[in-house]
Design a protein around this motif. Structure first.
Motif, mmCIF file in Angstrom:
data_model
loop_
_atom_site.group_PDB
_atom_site.id
_atom_site.type_symbol
_atom_site.label_atom_id
_atom_site.label_comp_id
_atom_site.label_asym_id
_atom_site.label_seq_id
_atom_site.Cartn_x
_atom_site.Cartn_y
_atom_site.Cartn_z
ATOM 1 N N MET A 1 -10.392 40.938 -30.366
ATOM 2 C CA MET A 1 -11.774 40.840 -29.555
ATOM 3 C C MET A 1 -11.713 41.323 -27.980
ATOM 4 O O MET A 1 -12.636 41.821 -27.436
ATOM 5 C CB MET A 1 -12.289 39.309 -29.584
ATOM 6 C CG MET A 1 -12.770 39.089 -31.095
ATOM 7 S SD MET A 1 -13.761 40.294 -32.035
ATOM 8 C CE MET A 1 -15.255 40.314 -30.766
ATOM 9 N N LYS A 2 -10.540 41.309 -27.265
ATOM 10 C CA LYS A 2 -10.422 41.556 -26.198
ATOM 11 C C LYS A 2 -10.362 43.065 -25.905
ATOM 12 O O LYS A 2 -10.791 43.562 -24.676
ATOM 13 C CB LYS A 2 -9.157 41.027 -25.530
ATOM 14 C CG LYS A 2 -7.798 41.395 -26.279
ATOM 15 C CD LYS A 2 -6.704 40.897 -25.306
ATOM 16 C CE LYS A 2 -5.434 41.425 -25.915
ATOM 17 N NZ LYS A 2 -4.169 40.775 -25.224
ATOM 18 N N LEU B 1 -18.704 35.381 -24.916
ATOM 19 C CA LEU B 1 -17.768 36.414 -25.367
ATOM 20 C C LEU B 1 -16.484 36.438 -24.469
ATOM 21 O O LEU B 1 -15.459 36.387 -24.666
ATOM 22 C CB LEU B 1 -18.489 37.791 -25.868
ATOM 23 C CG LEU B 1 -17.324 38.645 -26.366
ATOM 24 C CD1 LEU B 1 -16.468 37.936 -27.776
ATOM 25 C CD2 LEU B 1 -17.819 39.993 -26.842
ATOM 26 N N GLN B 2 -17.183 36.621 -23.192
ATOM 27 C CA GLN B 2 -16.382 36.833 -22.069
ATOM 28 C C GLN B 2 -15.308 35.519 -21.877
ATOM 29 O O GLN B 2 -14.242 35.448 -21.655
ATOM 30 C CB GLN B 2 -16.779 37.107 -20.748
ATOM 31 C CG GLN B 2 -16.087 37.246 -19.638
ATOM 32 C CD GLN B 2 -14.905 38.164 -19.820
ATOM 33 O OE1 GLN B 2 -15.264 39.467 -19.918
ATOM 34 N NE2 GLN B 2 -13.585 37.853 -19.464
ATOM 35 N N GLN C 1 -14.344 44.250 -26.574
ATOM 36 C CA GLN C 1 -15.168 43.487 -25.829
ATOM 37 C C GLN C 1 -16.114 44.623 -25.151
ATOM 38 O O GLN C 1 -17.487 44.404 -25.156
ATOM 39 C CB GLN C 1 -14.683 42.584 -24.723
ATOM 40 C CG GLN C 1 -15.647 41.910 -23.896
ATOM 41 C CD GLN C 1 -15.017 40.890 -23.217
ATOM 42 O OE1 GLN C 1 -14.079 40.758 -23.015
ATOM 43 N NE2 GLN C 1 -15.859 40.289 -22.299
ATOM 44 N N CYS D 1 -21.951 38.777 -29.898
ATOM 45 C CA CYS D 1 -21.065 37.883 -30.753
ATOM 46 C C CYS D 1 -21.323 38.071 -32.025
ATOM 47 O O CYS D 1 -20.659 37.114 -32.731
ATOM 48 C CB CYS D 1 -21.408 36.346 -30.104
ATOM 49 S SG CYS D 1 -20.555 36.079 -28.772
#
Length: 756
Positions: free
Chosen positions: A182-183, A152-153, A186, A201
Motif C-alpha cells: 500500500m505504501k 490510508l496515510q 498510495q 481505501c
C-alpha cells in the motif's frame, strides 16, 4: 474492555485493532469467517472479504492470541436479507457470524466488545451491530466515517504492511498492481480518486488487501513466497483479478515475547486456532421483551394519565403525564410504565405504533434514576417494533413533582407515513457518540432533521470532555456537525432551532460564555462551509436556552457485561435542521391569512415592542418556527391595562388574573406571526409552553388558564378547532429565555408548524 476482533486479513480490520488498543481496550481473541471450500478465494458476499483466507490462520501465531474460525454456511450469493436494515434471518451469512461470536463469548466470558474495520458500509456495520446487540456485546468501529485519504496515510505511517490481493476498478491492472504494498500504491490511488472518484481505501470494492505485518504482530511477520494471479473478469475497462497464495512462511521477530513470560497454563491456547461448527439455521433468541399495550389498561386508568395532542393529521405530537402520582405511585418505573402504556394505546387507537414515532422527549424527575427509566423504556420501544428505525431521543430532568406532576413525562412526535430516514449507529467510533439501544442519533422526515440531544462526549471513549461547560458545548456541537454531515448539511447553515439545556450547576457568571462559544462556533463553521463552496442555504437559527436541574450523567448501558459511567453533564443541545434536498415542494398555493389574525381580540393593540418578544425562522410555504419570550418587562406591559395591575412589580410575582392575561397575549402573538406568514393552527406539529417553578403555580391551574384562553380564541376567531385534548403541553423548568443571561422568562413558547 476485552475485545474479540473480526479479522478478514485486510488492512482495515488490523488497523481497527490498533485503534482499540490506542483507546485502552485489550484484544484477547480473533474471529474470522472463511469459505466452506479451501480452494475458493472469493465468495460473492456483501459482508465478508475472503481473499487471502489461507494466510489468516497464521495471525494467531503472529499476535499470540487465539483465533476462532467458521466456514460460511449461510447464503451469500442469494443474500436472503438485502435490505439495509437487518433482522435475524436463519440461513443468511450474517448468522454464521452470530454463531462464531457466540462461541467465542462462551469460551472467553470476559469478552464484552467486538472490533470491526467498517469505514463507510452501513450494510456491514448494521449487521455487526445487530449481532452484537443480540449477544450483549458492544460494537467498536473506530474507522467509521473517517476521511479515507487521511486514514490510508495513518495506516502506512503507523506500520501497516499490506499488499493488494484483489483489484476491480478503472486504472487498476491485475498484472501490474496485485501483490503491491500500500505504501507504494498510495499516491497512485489518490490519482485514481481524482480521475475516476474511486475510494482510496477501497470501500467501494475497488481493491482488497492482506496484512503481512503490523505493530500487533509481536511474534512474527508473514512472508509471501509464491502466489498466482487469477483473472476473474477480463473487462477492458475495469478487469477483476485476485491473488491466490501458493506458499508463505513466518519470520520470527527478535523483539517477540519469550515463552517464559507467558503463564504455562495459557501457553497451549495463546495462539490456538479453533474451528467453530454448528448449524447456521439454528434460531437465536432475541434479547428483547415486548409489552402488550392492551394488557393491564386498568392500571393506566388508575394512574390518571393526561394527554395532549396537536391537530395536524399527518404529523402531530402526543404528550402524556400523570396528575400528581406521588401519593399512589411506587416510583419512577411505575410512572414510566403507565405513561408509555397510555401513549402506546393512544397510538393504536389512531392505527399507529412505535414505528410511526419520529422523536421522543423523555422527562424524568430525578436523573439519579435514569438507569431505571431506561430499563422500562427499552421494554416498550424496541428495534423489533420499529423496523424502519428507532426514534431519536432527548432525556432531561425537570422539576415535575414541584408542579404536581408524576415522575415521568413523555412527548412523542408522530407521523402517518414511513418516509423517515433514521441514522442509528450503535458502534463506538471516532465519528460521533454511539447510541447503544433503541434510540437513534437523528431522524429525517419531510425536510426536517430531528437530532437527538447531544452531550459533550468524546466519541471514542464516551467520556465527558473535561474543562467545563464551554468545552462540553463545543464537543456537543462537533458531534452534531458529524451527524449533520451524514445528511449532507451543516449545523452552521441549516439549523432552524437550537434548544440548549443548561444545568443549574453552571455558575451564573459562566453562563454567558456558553452563548459566546455557540456564536463563535457557528461563525467559524459557516466560514469553513463558505470556503468549501458548500454554503447552499443559510437559515438563521432560533436559540432557546432552558435551565434544568440535571442532565444525563450516568449511562449505565448493561448490554452484556458492559457498564460505564458518565460524569455530571453541564450542557445538552438539541438541534433541529432544515434539509433542503429532502423537502418536497408544496403543490398548493400558500393562502394569505394576514387578514384573519386575532389582532383586536382581548383588546391587545399592535406595538413595536411585540417584535422584540419573537424569534422566528420561516421557510416560505414550508416551515414556520416561533419562540416567544415573555420576560418580566413584557409581562408588566401586557398586564398594564388590566384592572388593579401592579405597575412596579419588583418581586416578579403576578396574580392569577395577570397570568391569565399573559396566556391570552401568547396566543394572540403566536396567531399574528402564524397568519402573517401564511400558516394556520392546523399546521402546528408541536406547541410547548415552558414555565418556571418560581411562578409558584401548579401545572393544573396554568393548564386550565391556557385551555380557557384557547376556547375563547376559538369562539372569537374561528381559526382553530378545539377538541377534548389540549393542543399544547406545559413544561416546568427552572428558567428559560433567548439568552443565557436572561433565562428568567415568565412564559416561553416554542411552536413548530409545517406544511406538507
Amino acid at each position: 474492555m476485552k475485545v474479540v476482533a473480526l479479522v478478514s486479513g485486510g488492512k482495515d480490520s488490523c488497523y481497527a485493532m490498533m485503534k482499540c488498543i490506542q483507546y485502552g481496550h485489550e484484544i484477547v481473541a480473533l474471529a474470522n469467517l472463511l469459505p466452506a471450500d479451501d480452494s475458493v478465494d472469493e465468495l460473492d458476499s456483501y459482508m465478508y472479504q475472503t481473499v487471502g483466507h489461507q494466510i489468516v490462520v497464521s495471525y494467531a501465531k503472529c499476535m499470540g492470541v487465539p483465533l476462532f474460525r467458521r466456514r460460511i454456511q449461510g447464503s451469500t450469493k442469494g443474500n436472503l436479507h438485502q435490505d439495509l436494515a437487518y433482522r435475524m434471518t436463519p440461513g443468511d451469512e450474517v448468522e454464521d457470524m452470530s454463531i462464531l461470536l457466540r462461541e467465542v463469548k462462551r469460551q472467553i466470558p470476559s469478552i464484552t466488545a467486538v472490533s470491526s474495520g467498517a469505514i463507510a458500509s452501513d450494510y456491514q456495520r448494521i449487521r455487526v451491530e445487530n449481532v452484537c446487540s443480540r449477544l450483549g456485546l458492544v460494537s467498536l468501529a473506530y474507522l467509521w466515517k473517517q476521511d479515507q485519504s487521511l486514514l490510508l496515510q495513518e495506516m502506512v505511517t503507523n506500520g501497516i504492511v499490506a499488499i493488494t490481493v484483489k483489484v476491480a476498478a478503472m486504472g487498476l491492472d491485475p498484472a501490474k498492481h496485485l501483490g503491491k504494498e500500500m505504501k507504494n500504491l498510495q499516491s497512485y490511488l489518490h490519482e485514481l480518486n481524482k480521475l475516476y472518484g474511486i475510494n482510496v481505501c477501497g470501500e467501494g470494492g475497488e481493491y482488497e488487501t492482506l496484512t503481512l505485518d503490523c505493530p500487533l504482530f509481536h511474534n512474527a511477520r508473514i512472508v509471501l513466497d509464491e502466489f498466482q494471479v487469477m483473472l476473474h473478469s477480463p473487462d477492458s475497462i475495469a478487469p477483476v483479478g485476485v491473488l491466490h497464495p501458493l506458499a508463505f512462511h513466518l519470520e520470527n521477530k527478535v523483539e517477540s515475547i519469550s515463552s517464559s513470560a507467558i503463564n504455562d497454563a495459557c501457553l497451549e491456547k495463546i495462539d490456538s486456532v479453533c474451528e467453530v461448527q454448528g448449524d447456521c439455521l439454528r434460531r437465536c433468541t432475541a434479547m428483547t421483551q415486548s409489552i402488550d399495550a392492551a394488557s393491564n389498561l386498568d392500571d393506566v386508568i388508575e394512574h390518571r394519565p393526561l394527554i395532549s395532542k396537536t391537530r395536524k393529521d399527518n404529523l402531530f405530537s402526543i404528550c402524556c403525564w400523570l396528575q400528581d402520582s406521588s401519593k399512589t405511585s411506587a416510583g419512577l418505573q411505575e410512572d414510566m410504565k403507565a405513561v408509555l402504556k397510555k401513549i402506546e394505546a393512544q397510538l393504536m387507537e389512531y392505527g399507529f405504533g412505535w414505528e410511526n414515532v419520529l422523536y421522543i422527549h423523555l422527562y424524568i424527575s430525578d436523573m439519579n434514576e435514569f438507569a431505571l427509566a431506561n430499563e422500562t423504556y427499552v421494554k416498550y420501544i424496541t428495534q423489533e417494533k420499529c423496523p424502519f428505525g428507532v426514534p431519536s431521543r432527548s432525556t432531561i430532568e425537570l422539576p415535575l413533582l414541584q408542579v404536581g406532576m408524576g415522575r415521568a413525562y413523555v412527548e412523542v412526535l408522530v407521523t402517518n407515513d414511513q418516509s423517515k430516514r433514521v441514522l442509528h449507529v450503535q458502534s463506538i467510533s471516532c465519528w460521533a457518540p454511539s447510541c447503544i439501544g433503541p434510540y437513534s442519533q437523528a431522524t429525517l422526515h419531510k425536510g426536517i432533521l430531528h437530532m437527538a440531544g447531544q452531550l459533550g462526549l468524546d466519541p471514542p471513549t464516551m467520556n465527558l470532555c473535561s474543562g467545563g461547560s464551554t468545552v462540553e458545548l463545543e464537543q456537543a456541537l462537533m458531534n452534531s456537525e458529524a451527524v449533520a454531515k451524514c445528511f449532507n448539511c451543516s449545523v452552521s447553515n441549516a439549523a432552524i432551532l437550537f434548544v440548549i439545556y443548561c444545568s443549574t450547576r453552571i455558575p451564573p457568571s459562566e453562563r454567558i460564555g456558553i452563548q459566546d462559544k455557540l456564536d463563535r462556533f457557528l461563525k467559524k463553521m459557516r466560514l469553513f462551509q463558505e470556503n468549501k463552496g458548500c454554503l447552499s442555504i443559510v437559515v438563521d437559527p432560533i436559540l432557546l436556552y432552558v435551565l434544568v436541574p440535571d442532565l444525563p450523567k450516568r449511562d449505565e448501558s448493561k448490554w452484556g457485561m458492559l457498564t460505564w459511567h458518565l460524569d455530571l453533564a453541564l450542557v445538552e443541545i438539541k438541534p433541529v435542521l432544515y434539509v433542503e434536498d429532502d423537502m418536497e415542494t408544496p403543490e398548493t398555493v400558500v393562502e394569505d391569512l394576514s387578514c384573519t389574525t386575532a389582532r383586536n381580540h382581548w383588546n391587545f393593540q399592535e406595538a413595536s415592542w411585540h417584535d422584540n418578544c419573537i424569534q422566528k425562522s420561516v421557510i416560505p410555504g414550508m416551515i414556520c418556527v416561533i419562540v416567544l419570550s415573555v420576560t418580566n418587562e413584557v409581562a408588566t406591559k401586557v398586564c398594564s391595562q388590566s384592572p388593579g395591575c401592579n405597575q412596579n412589580n419588583q418581586d416578579h410575582r403576578f396574580r392569577d388574573e395577570e397570568i391569565d392575561r399573559i396566556t391570552k397575549f401568547c396566543i394572540y402573538l403566536l396567531d399574528k406571526v402564524l397568519a402573517g406568514n401564511g400558516f394556520s393552527w392546523e399546521d402546528v406539529t408541536h406547541l410547548k409552553f415552558y414555565f418556571p417553578t418560581s411562578l409558584c403555580m401548579p401545572l393544573e391551574t396554568l393548564s386550565l388558564m391556557f385551555t380557557n384562553s384557547f376556547n375563547e380564541f376559538a369562539e372569537m376567531s374561528q381559526r382553530i378547532n378545539i377538541c377534548k385534548e389540549p393542543i399544547f403541553n406545559l413544561i416546568p423548568v427552572l428558567g428559560s429565555g433567548k439568552s443565557t443571561s436572561s433565562m428568567d422568562d415568565i412564559i416561553t413558547c416554542e411552536l413548530f408548524s409545517q406544511k406538507h
